[in-house]
Scaffold this motif. Structure first.
Motif, PDB file in Angstrom:
ATOM      1  N   VAL A  33       0.844  -1.194   0.000  1.00  0.00           N
ATOM      2  CA  VAL A  33       0.000   0.000   0.000  1.00  0.00           C
ATOM      3  C   VAL A  33       0.879   1.243   0.000  1.00  0.00           C
ATOM      4  CG1 VAL A  33      -1.828  -1.196   1.270  1.00  0.00           C
ATOM      5  CG2 VAL A  33      -0.157   0.163   2.519  1.00  0.00           C
ATOM      6  N   ALA A  34       0.243   2.375  -0.291  1.00  0.00           N
ATOM      7  CA  ALA A  34       0.934   3.657  -0.249  1.00  0.00           C
ATOM      8  C   ALA A  34       0.033   4.699   0.386  1.00  0.00           C
ATOM      9  CB  ALA A  34       1.333   4.109  -1.650  1.00  0.00           C
ATOM     10  N   VAL A  35       0.660   5.696   0.994  1.00  0.00           N
ATOM     11  CA  VAL A  35      -0.045   6.875   1.499  1.00  0.00           C
ATOM     12  C   VAL A  35       0.474   8.049   0.686  1.00  0.00           C
ATOM     13  CG1 VAL A  35      -0.464   8.374   3.469  1.00  0.00           C
ATOM     14  CG2 VAL A  35      -0.290   5.891   3.803  1.00  0.00           C
ATOM     15  N   ASN A  36      -0.408   8.688  -0.093  1.00  0.00           N
ATOM     16  CA  ASN A  36       0.008   9.702  -1.057  1.00  0.00           C
ATOM     17  C   ASN A  36      -0.474  11.095  -0.678  1.00  0.00           C
ATOM     18  OD1 ASN A  36       1.235   7.803  -2.831  1.00  0.00           O
ATOM     19  ND2 ASN A  36      -0.771   7.276  -3.659  1.00  0.00           N
ATOM     20  N   VAL A  37       0.442  12.050  -0.721  1.00  0.00           N
ATOM     21  CA  VAL A  37       0.118  13.455  -0.452  1.00  0.00           C
ATOM     22  C   VAL A  37       0.859  14.305  -1.482  1.00  0.00           C
ATOM     23  CG1 VAL A  37       0.244  15.368   1.183  1.00  0.00           C
ATOM     24  CG2 VAL A  37      -0.168  13.041   2.015  1.00  0.00           C
ATOM     25  N   ALA A  38       0.144  15.228  -2.127  1.00  0.00           N
ATOM     26  CA  ALA A  38       0.783  16.122  -3.092  1.00  0.00           C
ATOM     27  C   ALA A  38       0.182  17.508  -2.969  1.00  0.00           C
ATOM     28  CB  ALA A  38       0.612  15.597  -4.513  1.00  0.00           C
ATOM     29  N   LEU A  39       0.960  18.497  -3.321  1.00  0.00           N
ATOM     30  CA  LEU A  39       0.491  19.887  -3.354  1.00  0.00           C
ATOM     31  C   LEU A  39       0.502  20.365  -4.792  1.00  0.00           C
ATOM     32  CD1 LEU A  39      -0.315  22.604  -2.103  1.00  0.00           C
ATOM     33  CD2 LEU A  39       2.137  23.086  -1.814  1.00  0.00           C
ATOM     34  N   ARG A  40      -0.685  20.756  -5.280  1.00  0.00           N
ATOM     35  CA  ARG A  40      -0.812  21.289  -6.626  1.00  0.00           C
ATOM     36  C   ARG A  40      -0.990  22.796  -6.572  1.00  0.00           C
ATOM     37  NH1 ARG A  40       0.118  19.091 -11.453  1.00  0.00           N
ATOM     38  NH2 ARG A  40      -1.803  19.893 -12.341  1.00  0.00           N
ATOM     39  N   THR A  41      -0.252  23.505  -7.434  1.00  0.00           N
ATOM     40  CA  THR A  41      -0.363  24.953  -7.573  1.00  0.00           C
ATOM     41  C   THR A  41      -0.580  25.253  -9.061  1.00  0.00           C
ATOM     42  OG1 THR A  41       1.968  25.404  -8.004  1.00  0.00           O
ATOM     43  CG2 THR A  41       1.301  25.179  -5.683  1.00  0.00           C
ATOM     44  N   PRO A  42      -0.866  26.498  -9.422  1.00  0.00           N
ATOM     45  CA  PRO A  42      -1.024  26.805 -10.843  1.00  0.00           C
ATOM     46  C   PRO A  42       0.193  26.436 -11.684  1.00  0.00           C
ATOM     47  CG  PRO A  42      -1.912  28.576  -9.528  1.00  0.00           C
ATOM     48  CD  PRO A  42      -1.234  27.643  -8.571  1.00  0.00           C
ATOM     49  N   ALA A  43       1.357  26.357 -11.073  1.00  0.00           N
ATOM     50  CA  ALA A  43       2.576  26.012 -11.804  1.00  0.00           C
ATOM     51  C   ALA A  43       2.764  24.508 -11.961  1.00  0.00           C
ATOM     52  CB  ALA A  43       3.791  26.606 -11.097  1.00  0.00           C
ATOM     53  N   GLY A  44       1.961  23.702 -11.277  1.00  0.00           N
ATOM     54  CA  GLY A  44       2.094  22.253 -11.357  1.00  0.00           C
ATOM     55  C   GLY A  44       2.174  21.624  -9.982  1.00  0.00           C
ATOM     56  N   THR A  45       2.785  20.438  -9.918  1.00  0.00           N
ATOM     57  CA  THR A  45       2.930  19.730  -8.644  1.00  0.00           C
ATOM     58  C   THR A  45       4.155  20.265  -7.920  1.00  0.00           C
ATOM     59  OG1 THR A  45       1.939  17.741  -9.612  1.00  0.00           O
ATOM     60  CG2 THR A  45       3.110  17.479  -7.530  1.00  0.00           C
ATOM     61  N   ALA A  46       3.925  20.988  -6.833  1.00  0.00           N
ATOM     62  CA  ALA A  46       5.019  21.624  -6.105  1.00  0.00           C
ATOM     63  C   ALA A  46       5.710  20.661  -5.159  1.00  0.00           C
ATOM     64  CB  ALA A  46       4.497  22.834  -5.330  1.00  0.00           C
ATOM     65  N   VAL A  47       4.940  19.768  -4.566  1.00  0.00           N
ATOM     66  CA  VAL A  47       5.462  18.797  -3.602  1.00  0.00           C
ATOM     67  C   VAL A  47       4.744  17.475  -3.834  1.00  0.00           C
ATOM     68  CG1 VAL A  47       5.611  18.169  -1.161  1.00  0.00           C
ATOM     69  CG2 VAL A  47       5.967  20.544  -1.853  1.00  0.00           C
ATOM     70  N   ALA A  48       5.476  16.375  -3.784  1.00  0.00           N
ATOM     71  CA  ALA A  48       4.875  15.053  -3.936  1.00  0.00           C
ATOM     72  C   ALA A  48       5.508  14.094  -2.948  1.00  0.00           C
ATOM     73  CB  ALA A  48       5.058  14.540  -5.363  1.00  0.00           C
ATOM     74  N   VAL A  49       4.669  13.365  -2.241  1.00  0.00           N
ATOM     75  CA  VAL A  49       5.131  12.402  -1.242  1.00  0.00           C
ATOM     76  C   VAL A  49       4.340  11.111  -1.381  1.00  0.00           C
ATOM     77  CG1 VAL A  49       5.280  11.873   1.226  1.00  0.00           C
ATOM     78  CG2 VAL A  49       5.848  14.163   0.402  1.00  0.00           C
ATOM     79  N   SER A  50       5.031   9.993  -1.399  1.00  0.00           N
ATOM     80  CA  SER A  50       4.401   8.681  -1.398  1.00  0.00           C
ATOM     81  C   SER A  50       5.095   7.843  -0.335  1.00  0.00           C
ATOM     82  CB  SER A  50       4.523   8.015  -2.773  1.00  0.00           C
ATOM     83  OG  SER A  50       3.783   6.815  -2.831  1.00  0.00           O
ATOM     84  N   ALA A  51       4.353   7.494   0.716  1.00  0.00           N
ATOM     85  CA  ALA A  51       4.944   6.788   1.852  1.00  0.00           C
ATOM     86  C   ALA A  51       4.561   5.313   1.842  1.00  0.00           C
ATOM     87  CB  ALA A  51       4.478   7.431   3.157  1.00  0.00           C
ATOM     88  N   ASP A  52       5.511   4.467   2.150  1.00  0.00           N
ATOM     89  CA  ASP A  52       5.281   3.036   2.346  1.00  0.00           C
ATOM     90  C   ASP A  52       5.198   2.808   3.850  1.00  0.00           C
ATOM     91  OD1 ASP A  52       5.506   0.282   2.792  1.00  0.00           O
ATOM     92  OD2 ASP A  52       6.831  -0.017   1.072  1.00  0.00           O
ATOM     93  N   PRO A  53       3.992   2.570   4.386  1.00  0.00           N
ATOM     94  CA  PRO A  53       3.835   2.473   5.847  1.00  0.00           C
ATOM     95  C   PRO A  53       4.619   1.336   6.479  1.00  0.00           C
ATOM     96  CG  PRO A  53       1.701   2.722   4.772  1.00  0.00           C
ATOM     97  CD  PRO A  53       2.699   2.425   3.696  1.00  0.00           C
TER      98      PRO A  53
END
Length: 263
Positions: A96-116
């Protein structure tokens, strides 16, 4: 003290991952979502934990959660997939994965995918892709050496009947060059960036997806070849995703996929 967006995303993903670990192996009620999909208490509580972290630090940002939907407004939107691989999880598989991303008008500013369960956090923020393990960050280096290609077999398949991923696996040319895997979680997309998979293939409309946005950003930051299903720019035309460790692997997969569209 202000936390930056990257460390906030990592903290949020780790909060969700802790909830996922705490419920693993317990009796899990299923809440039907339609089309055979479902959520569990782990999905719901992990999303709540993630959103609590994000909202405490960024109350003016919008959020789009897999379970709770969209809320808030503004130019910054946090995409949250609290447990990607729910069916695996409910069956007692630690994929499984836990996914968190921050989208801004410029695109994906931050992307995180965690393996618990491996306790790894794959991340990128305006630079190379990394994995954080035991407090140490290591730059990700894609490689196709494994020849392992993950193919998403979960519906829907919007390019059907012309294209179906099961036929890709059955193509003799696929077996001559690659070895199929079906992990059924977007953790496998991060694995392409990390060199643990040669490629990942899926059909579907992935624009703004809470599931795929982090993995796509990780692959792009790591220098993978990332296109739509037919080699077109991402989120255009036929949609879908082919994320490959190198040009040769990408070209071989596009050729195999095109065989289906030409029949």
């Amino acid at each position: 003290m202000t936390i930056d967006d990257l460390e906030l995303a990592i903290a949020a993903a780790e909060a969700g991952a802790a909830v996922v670990r705490s419920h693993f192996g317990t009796q899990l009620d299923r809440y039907a979502k339609g089309g055979g999909d479902f959520a569990t208490v782990a999905d719901i509580e992990a999303e709540r934990a993630i959103l609590d972290v994000l909202r405490a630090a960024r109350p003016d940002d919008a959020v789009h959660g897999e379970e709770s939907g969209r809320s808030g407004g503004g130019d910054r939107t946090w995409l949250v997939d609290p447990l990607c691989g729910t069916l695996n999880y409910a069956a007692g598989a630690m994929l499984v994965a836990v996914n968190v991303a921050l989208r801004t008008p410029a695109g994906t500013a931050v992307a995180v995918s965690a393996d618990p369960f491996a306790r790894e956090v794959f991340w990128t923020a305006d630079g190379p892709a990394h994995v954080r393990s035991r407090g140490t960050d290591t730059v990700l280096t894609p490689t196709a050496q494994s020849t392992l290609v993950d193919v998403n077999l979960d519906p829907p398949f919007p390019n059907g009947p012309a294209f179906h991923p099961a036929r890709l696996l059955a193509d003799p040319g696929f077996g001559e060059r690659f070895r199929p895997r079906v992990v059924s979680t977007t953790l496998a997309v991060a694995w392409v960036a990390a060199g643990r998979r040669a490629a990942y293939v899926t059909d579907g409309d992935l624009h703004g997806s809470v599931h795929f946005t982090p993995g796509i950003a990780l692959c792009e930051a790591a220098g993978c070849v990332v296109t739509g299903l037919r080699g077109q720019p991402l989120h255009t035309g036929a949609g879908g995703l082919v994320a490959a460790a190198d040009q040769q692997t990408h070209a071989a997969l596009i050729e195999l996929i095109e065989r289906q569209f030409q029949h």
